[in-house]
Design an enzyme around this catalytic site. Structure first.
Site, PDB file in Angstrom:
ATOM      1  N   ARG A  39     -23.460  16.839  -2.948  1.00  0.00           N
ATOM      2  CA  ARG A  39     -23.923  18.424  -3.210  1.00  0.00           C
ATOM      3  C   ARG A  39     -25.009  18.227  -4.313  1.00  0.00           C
ATOM      4  O   ARG A  39     -25.187  18.124  -5.438  1.00  0.00           O
ATOM      5  CB  ARG A  39     -22.682  19.212  -4.113  1.00  0.00           C
ATOM      6  CG  ARG A  39     -21.761  19.587  -3.083  1.00  0.00           C
ATOM      7  CD  ARG A  39     -22.035  20.859  -2.405  1.00  0.00           C
ATOM      8  NE  ARG A  39     -22.548  21.947  -3.216  1.00  0.00           N
ATOM      9  CZ  ARG A  39     -21.935  23.070  -3.340  1.00  0.00           C
ATOM     10  NH1 ARG A  39     -20.558  23.069  -3.192  1.00  0.00           N
ATOM     11  NH2 ARG A  39     -22.412  23.998  -4.192  1.00  0.00           N
ATOM     12  N   HIS A 127     -20.590  31.656   4.407  1.00  0.00           N
ATOM     13  CA  HIS A 127     -19.539  31.719   3.422  1.00  0.00           C
ATOM     14  C   HIS A 127     -19.281  33.299   2.917  1.00  0.00           C
ATOM     15  O   HIS A 127     -20.233  33.967   2.939  1.00  0.00           O
ATOM     16  CB  HIS A 127     -20.185  31.078   2.028  1.00  0.00           C
ATOM     17  CG  HIS A 127     -20.217  29.646   2.271  1.00  0.00           C
ATOM     18  ND1 HIS A 127     -21.075  29.024   2.683  1.00  0.00           N
ATOM     19  CD2 HIS A 127     -19.240  28.639   1.806  1.00  0.00           C
ATOM     20  CE1 HIS A 127     -20.829  27.650   2.933  1.00  0.00           C
ATOM     21  NE2 HIS A 127     -19.509  27.365   2.311  1.00  0.00           N
ATOM     22  N   LYS A 154     -18.921  26.063  10.564  1.00  0.00           N
ATOM     23  CA  LYS A 154     -18.286  26.138   9.296  1.00  0.00           C
ATOM     24  C   LYS A 154     -18.291  27.582   8.857  1.00  0.00           C
ATOM     25  O   LYS A 154     -19.257  28.187   8.563  1.00  0.00           O
ATOM     26  CB  LYS A 154     -18.910  25.232   8.231  1.00  0.00           C
ATOM     27  CG  LYS A 154     -17.763  25.259   6.933  1.00  0.00           C
ATOM     28  CD  LYS A 154     -18.613  24.368   5.830  1.00  0.00           C
ATOM     29  CE  LYS A 154     -17.876  24.881   4.516  1.00  0.00           C
ATOM     30  NZ  LYS A 154     -18.570  24.271   3.257  1.00  0.00           N
ATOM     31  N   SER A 213     -15.504  21.925  -5.767  1.00  0.00           N
ATOM     32  CA  SER A 213     -16.862  22.674  -5.292  1.00  0.00           C
ATOM     33  C   SER A 213     -16.347  23.864  -4.837  1.00  0.00           C
ATOM     34  O   SER A 213     -17.257  24.535  -4.332  1.00  0.00           O
ATOM     35  CB  SER A 213     -17.293  21.685  -4.154  1.00  0.00           C
ATOM     36  OG  SER A 213     -16.592  21.491  -3.075  1.00  0.00           O
ATOM     37  N   THR A 294      11.589  32.086  -4.346  1.00  0.00           N
ATOM     38  CA  THR A 294      11.829  32.097  -5.779  1.00  0.00           C
ATOM     39  C   THR A 294      11.197  33.509  -6.490  1.00  0.00           C
ATOM     40  O   THR A 294      10.932  34.417  -5.625  1.00  0.00           O
ATOM     41  CB  THR A 294      11.152  31.028  -6.417  1.00  0.00           C
ATOM     42  OG1 THR A 294      11.394  30.925  -7.813  1.00  0.00           O
ATOM     43  CG2 THR A 294       9.456  30.987  -6.399  1.00  0.00           C
ATOM     44  N   LYS A 298      13.610  37.058  -4.597  1.00  0.00           N
ATOM     45  CA  LYS A 298      14.789  36.665  -3.977  1.00  0.00           C
ATOM     46  C   LYS A 298      15.818  37.925  -3.451  1.00  0.00           C
ATOM     47  O   LYS A 298      16.402  37.705  -2.771  1.00  0.00           O
ATOM     48  CB  LYS A 298      15.728  35.894  -5.088  1.00  0.00           C
ATOM     49  CG  LYS A 298      15.177  34.576  -5.240  1.00  0.00           C
ATOM     50  CD  LYS A 298      16.003  33.828  -6.356  1.00  0.00           C
ATOM     51  CE  LYS A 298      15.489  32.193  -6.255  1.00  0.00           C
ATOM     52  NZ  LYS A 298      15.782  31.466  -7.335  1.00  0.00           N
ATOM     53  N   ASN A 319      17.859  32.557  -1.640  1.00  0.00           N
ATOM     54  CA  ASN A 319      16.957  31.374  -2.074  1.00  0.00           C
ATOM     55  C   ASN A 319      16.201  30.728  -0.891  1.00  0.00           C
ATOM     56  O   ASN A 319      15.552  29.836  -1.170  1.00  0.00           O
ATOM     57  CB  ASN A 319      17.034  30.840  -3.128  1.00  0.00           C
ATOM     58  CG  ASN A 319      18.193  29.533  -2.889  1.00  0.00           C
ATOM     59  OD1 ASN A 319      18.917  29.620  -1.802  1.00  0.00           O
ATOM     60  ND2 ASN A 319      17.972  28.545  -3.570  1.00  0.00           N
ATOM     61  N   ASP A 336      21.338  28.756  -4.609  1.00  0.00           N
ATOM     62  CA  ASP A 336      21.296  28.810  -6.249  1.00  0.00           C
ATOM     63  C   ASP A 336      22.445  28.508  -6.698  1.00  0.00           C
ATOM     64  O   ASP A 336      22.820  27.802  -7.862  1.00  0.00           O
ATOM     65  CB  ASP A 336      20.637  29.989  -6.701  1.00  0.00           C
ATOM     66  CG  ASP A 336      19.018  29.771  -6.639  1.00  0.00           C
ATOM     67  OD1 ASP A 336      18.475  28.513  -6.459  1.00  0.00           O
ATOM     68  OD2 ASP A 336      18.355  30.924  -6.555  1.00  0.00           O
ATOM     69  N   ALA A 459      18.085  27.496 -16.421  1.00  0.00           N
ATOM     70  CA  ALA A 459      17.471  27.483 -14.887  1.00  0.00           C
ATOM     71  C   ALA A 459      16.081  26.917 -14.826  1.00  0.00           C
ATOM     72  O   ALA A 459      15.678  26.129 -13.749  1.00  0.00           O
ATOM     73  CB  ALA A 459      17.823  28.708 -14.333  1.00  0.00           C
TER      74      ALA A 459
HETATM   75  P1  NAP Z   1      13.668  36.860 -11.061  1.00  0.00           P
HETATM   76  O1  NAP Z   1      14.660  37.507  -9.755  1.00  0.00           O
HETATM   77  O2  NAP Z   1      12.539  37.514 -10.771  1.00  0.00           O
HETATM   78  O3  NAP Z   1      14.484  37.425 -12.384  1.00  0.00           O
HETATM   79  C1  NAP Z   1      13.963  37.353 -13.537  1.00  0.00           C
HETATM   80  C2  NAP Z   1      14.729  37.683 -14.668  1.00  0.00           C
HETATM   81  O4  NAP Z   1      14.154  37.182 -15.717  1.00  0.00           O
HETATM   82  C3  NAP Z   1      15.034  39.057 -14.751  1.00  0.00           C
HETATM   83  O5  NAP Z   1      16.470  39.501 -15.152  1.00  0.00           O
HETATM   84  C4  NAP Z   1      14.157  39.597 -15.981  1.00  0.00           C
HETATM   85  O6  NAP Z   1      14.477  40.495 -16.678  1.00  0.00           O
HETATM   86  C5  NAP Z   1      14.075  38.276 -16.783  1.00  0.00           C
HETATM   87  N1  NAP Z   1      12.863  38.131 -17.731  1.00  0.00           N
HETATM   88  C6  NAP Z   1      11.643  37.763 -16.966  1.00  0.00           C
HETATM   89  N2  NAP Z   1      10.667  37.671 -18.190  1.00  0.00           N
HETATM   90  C7  NAP Z   1      11.417  37.920 -19.164  1.00  0.00           C
HETATM   91  C8  NAP Z   1      11.116  37.977 -20.483  1.00  0.00           C
HETATM   92  N3  NAP Z   1       9.655  37.881 -20.987  1.00  0.00           N
HETATM   93  N4  NAP Z   1      12.018  38.473 -21.363  1.00  0.00           N
HETATM   94  C9  NAP Z   1      13.231  38.285 -21.080  1.00  0.00           C
HETATM   95  N5  NAP Z   1      13.864  38.346 -19.873  1.00  0.00           N
HETATM   96  C10 NAP Z   1      12.671  38.202 -18.867  1.00  0.00           C
HETATM   97  O7  NAP Z   1      13.664  35.604 -10.919  1.00  0.00           O
HETATM   98  P2  NAP Z   1      14.711  34.484 -10.314  1.00  0.00           P
HETATM   99  O8  NAP Z   1      14.368  34.053  -9.137  1.00  0.00           O
HETATM  100  O9  NAP Z   1      16.011  34.746 -10.806  1.00  0.00           O
HETATM  101  O10 NAP Z   1      14.194  33.154 -11.489  1.00  0.00           O
HETATM  102  C11 NAP Z   1      14.398  33.326 -12.735  1.00  0.00           C
HETATM  103  C12 NAP Z   1      14.217  31.847 -13.343  1.00  0.00           C
HETATM  104  O11 NAP Z   1      15.143  30.687 -12.823  1.00  0.00           O
HETATM  105  C13 NAP Z   1      12.626  31.198 -12.907  1.00  0.00           C
HETATM  106  O12 NAP Z   1      12.151  30.542 -13.985  1.00  0.00           O
HETATM  107  C14 NAP Z   1      12.960  30.252 -11.727  1.00  0.00           C
HETATM  108  O13 NAP Z   1      11.981  29.103 -11.887  1.00  0.00           O
HETATM  109  C15 NAP Z   1      14.579  29.577 -12.303  1.00  0.00           C
HETATM  110  N6  NAP Z   1      15.000  29.028 -11.366  1.00  0.00           N
HETATM  111  C16 NAP Z   1      15.277  27.733 -11.309  1.00  0.00           C
HETATM  112  C17 NAP Z   1      16.173  27.251 -10.071  1.00  0.00           C
HETATM  113  C18 NAP Z   1      16.356  25.660 -10.198  1.00  0.00           C
HETATM  114  O14 NAP Z   1      16.625  25.108  -9.234  1.00  0.00           O
HETATM  115  N7  NAP Z   1      16.405  25.286 -11.708  1.00  0.00           N
HETATM  116  C19 NAP Z   1      16.372  27.903  -9.126  1.00  0.00           C
HETATM  117  C20 NAP Z   1      16.228  29.229  -8.948  1.00  0.00           C
HETATM  118  C21 NAP Z   1      15.433  29.804  -9.962  1.00  0.00           C
HETATM  119  P3  NAP Z   1      14.355  42.223 -16.186  1.00  0.00           P
HETATM  120  O15 NAP Z   1      15.227  42.485 -15.270  1.00  0.00           O
HETATM  121  O16 NAP Z   1      14.292  42.863 -17.577  1.00  0.00           O
HETATM  122  O17 NAP Z   1      12.821  42.125 -15.420  1.00  0.00           O
END
Ligand code: NAP
Length: 516
Positions: A39, A127, A154, A213, A294, A298, A319, A336, A459
């Site tokens: 570049r 572009h 391109k 880039s 995720t 979900k 999931n 999950d 989680a």
């Molecule tokens: P989701 O359906 O969007 O649900 C999110 C939940 O978190 C809701 O109950 C929401 O409350 C609450 N929340 C979000 N921000 C918040 C905050 N600042 N303060 C208080 N509560 C809050 O998400 P999900 O798919 O269930 O996933 C949730 C988490 O689990 C993620 O971090 C994900 O990475 C993790 N996870 C991990 C695995 C693993 O294999 N370890 C598998 C699945 C999920 P409200 O209802 O009030 O919005």
């Protein structure tokens, strides 16, 4: 191993000095790039003849020479004749390719017809930093570029939505001439990873420690070591994680490495999706064989499946989606639930008294779920099935009430949870994203309130040691990491993706231990 595609992997060199660019060239060579893009517009005090001689004379790999003007998104601000003369000089000095913008290519081509060095190929580029046009407009653009006498077409456009990329894939598949077709921005990232699958001539990837880039460009080492892009062919199945955000996820490392270990011809990518229905409608071909799902999709994704596994139906969230090969129907699953509950049970066995071997350590105990989203529903359903009594505490109390109603439990607000005194040997499971990277200082409950729980599960698995788990350990609770859940839910997901009876559990555990 022989590559399964002919797509070239190009490392753009972005540096203020020739010396630095030469170092980057060598880095590109040892890192496995096929060619580099010099570049010129990023060089300070650029002296065309001397610098091009040095750069081209010492190149360990073939090189594209690009001198991008500001009006096309580059850094060069001077006279265009001088710029085009410099590109011609690069051809005379043996550049393998030069990149000329469509807007000025006619002037350039007419000035070089008789004297064009036959070794150099001309890439004619267009572009669009705002949008990705329709398939018809992209087709017209290809024809216009082709008509200029370009050796390689391109087209680089901005992705406002991941569904924009599908149009570029369509163009790549149907184009009769060598074409580079890529989308810029985070939502266009799959265009760069999957272009070898759809027949793109070349894709760009960033070297470690070098400025991108173009926005959305992946790292070269990830392209090779996580995504194995050399092995992508027309029959490679595509899987991916639908979510928003998705950047934190380690699923590509685990799934791609596992696919490779068992010789399953597939790739797993991150899919930054705004609208699940639109995404599933646009990517409806059998090429896209299945998905993980995720935050925050979900529950919404469940509504767009043709069929549901009975457990997913009871939970009300999925999931995993499989496109059934026999009829193309989308079938939703929830892994999950199994992942989280089996991780918690595994950690509790031997530490808590049980009536019998077969009894779950959750039976009869109080199980408090923080959160009522997709993961929260799975935990509440799974713990209930194991005979636990359920409390749901959620930021939106109404959602807590609905979920508590579904599993015959009790609802609580987050502030009530702070003052709640659970009975002995209770379990707390965080299903919210609080504490997840990048907001790693967050925690859904105070350390003081944690003292009252015997087992604490989180989680969140990025980072592995969340603040919640650190504080739970400090107050003496048994902790269960989200990484263990991630692994266990992925075992079942792998079986669904590959239609095999048993996941390579030891291999997957080793990948998580060594690479995640
Ligand atoms: P989701 O359906 O969007 O649900 C999110 C939940 O978190 C809701 O109950 C929401 O409350 C609450 N929340 C979000 N921000 C918040 C905050 N600042 N303060 C208080 N509560 C809050 O998400 P999900 O798919 O269930 O996933 C949730 C988490 O689990 C993620 O971090 C994900 O990475 C993790 N996870 C991990 C695995 C693993 O294999 N370890 C598998 C699945 C999920 P409200 O209802 O009030 O919005």
């Amino acid at each position: 191993m022989e590559p399964a595609n002919a797509t070239l992997l190009c490392a753009p060199l972005v540096a203020p000095t020739v010396e630095e660019m030469l170092l980057q060239m060598n880095k590109a060579n040892v890192s496995g790039a096929d060619l580099v893009e010099i570049r010129l517009d990023t060089l300070s005090n650029f002296m065309p003849h001397e610098d091009l001689k040095l750069l081209l004379g010492n190149r360990p790999l073939p090189a594209i020479v690009t001198y991008r003007p500001k009006w096309e998104g580059g850094q060069y601000e001077g006279d265009d004749h001088y710029r085009l003369d410099t590109l011609f000089m690069a051809m005379e000095l043996g550049a393998d390719y030069i990149d000329v913008e469509l807007q000025v290519v006619n002037d350039f081509m007419s000035s070089i017809t008789r004297k064009k060095p036959s070794k150099s190929k001309v890439i004619v580029s267009s572009h669009n930093y705002q949008i990705t046009p329709s398939v018809e407009e992209l087709g017209d653009l290809v024809a216009r570029i082709q008509a200029t006498g370009a050796d390689i077409v391109k087209i680089s456009t901005m992705a406002q939505n991941i569904t924009d990329v599908a149009r570029m894939f369509h163009v790549l598949v149907h184009c009769q001439v060598p074409i580079i077709g890529l989308l810029m921005g985070e939502k266009g990232a799959i265009s760069r990873l999957l272009c070898p699958r759809f027949g793109g001539y070349l894709t760009y990837a960033t070297l470690e420690g070098v400025i991108k880039s173009a926005p959305g460009q992946p790292k070269l080492k990830d392209m090779l070591s996580i995504y194995n892009i050399r092995q992508l062919g027309r029959d490679t199945k595509i899987y991916g994680l639908i979510g928003n955000p998705v950047g934190h996820s380690k699923a590509p490392i685990l799934h791609n490495e596992t696919f490779k270990s068992v010789g399953f011809n597939a790739i797993f990518v991150l899919l930054l999706v705004d609208d699940v229905r639109e995404f599933l409608d646009v990517y409806s071909s059998p090429d896209f064989a299945g998905f993980s799902v995720t935050i925050p999709h979900k529950e919404e994704a469940l509504r767009h499946c043709d069929e549901l596994d009975p457990i997913a139906k009871s939970i009300g969230a999925i999931n995993t989606i499989i496109r059934r090969p026999s009829d193309g129907k989308l079938v939703g699953y929830n892994t999950d639930c199994l992942g989280a509950i089996s991780a918690i049970e595994h950690e509790m066995r031997g530490l808590f008294s049980l009536k019998g071997e077969a009894e779950s350590p959750l039976a009869g105990r109080l199980f408090v779920v923080i959160g009522a989203g997709g993961a929260g529903k799975a935990f509440a359903y799974g713990a209930k099935e194991k005979g636990a009594r359920i409390i749901i505490a959620n930021r939106s109390y109404d959602r807590a009430k609905i979920l508590a109603g579904l599993v015959g439990g009790q609802a609580m607000s987050l502030s009530d949870l702070e003052n709640f005194r659970p009975e002995e040997e209770s379990i707390l499971a965080n299903s919210t994203s609080v504490g997840m990277y990048p907001d790693i200082d967050g925690t859904p409950i105070s350390k003081e309130a944690l003292r009252r729980y015997a087992v604490v599960f989180d989680a969140v698995y990025t980072p592995k040691d969340t603040r919640l788990l650190r504080e739970a350990e400090e107050v003496g609770a048994v902790v269960v990491s989200g990484v263990e859940m991630f692994l266990r839910q992925a075992f079942r997901q792998f079986e669904l993706f590959t239609d095999s009876p048993k996941a390579p559990v030891q291999v997957m555990r080793k990948i998580v231990q060594e690479r995640i």
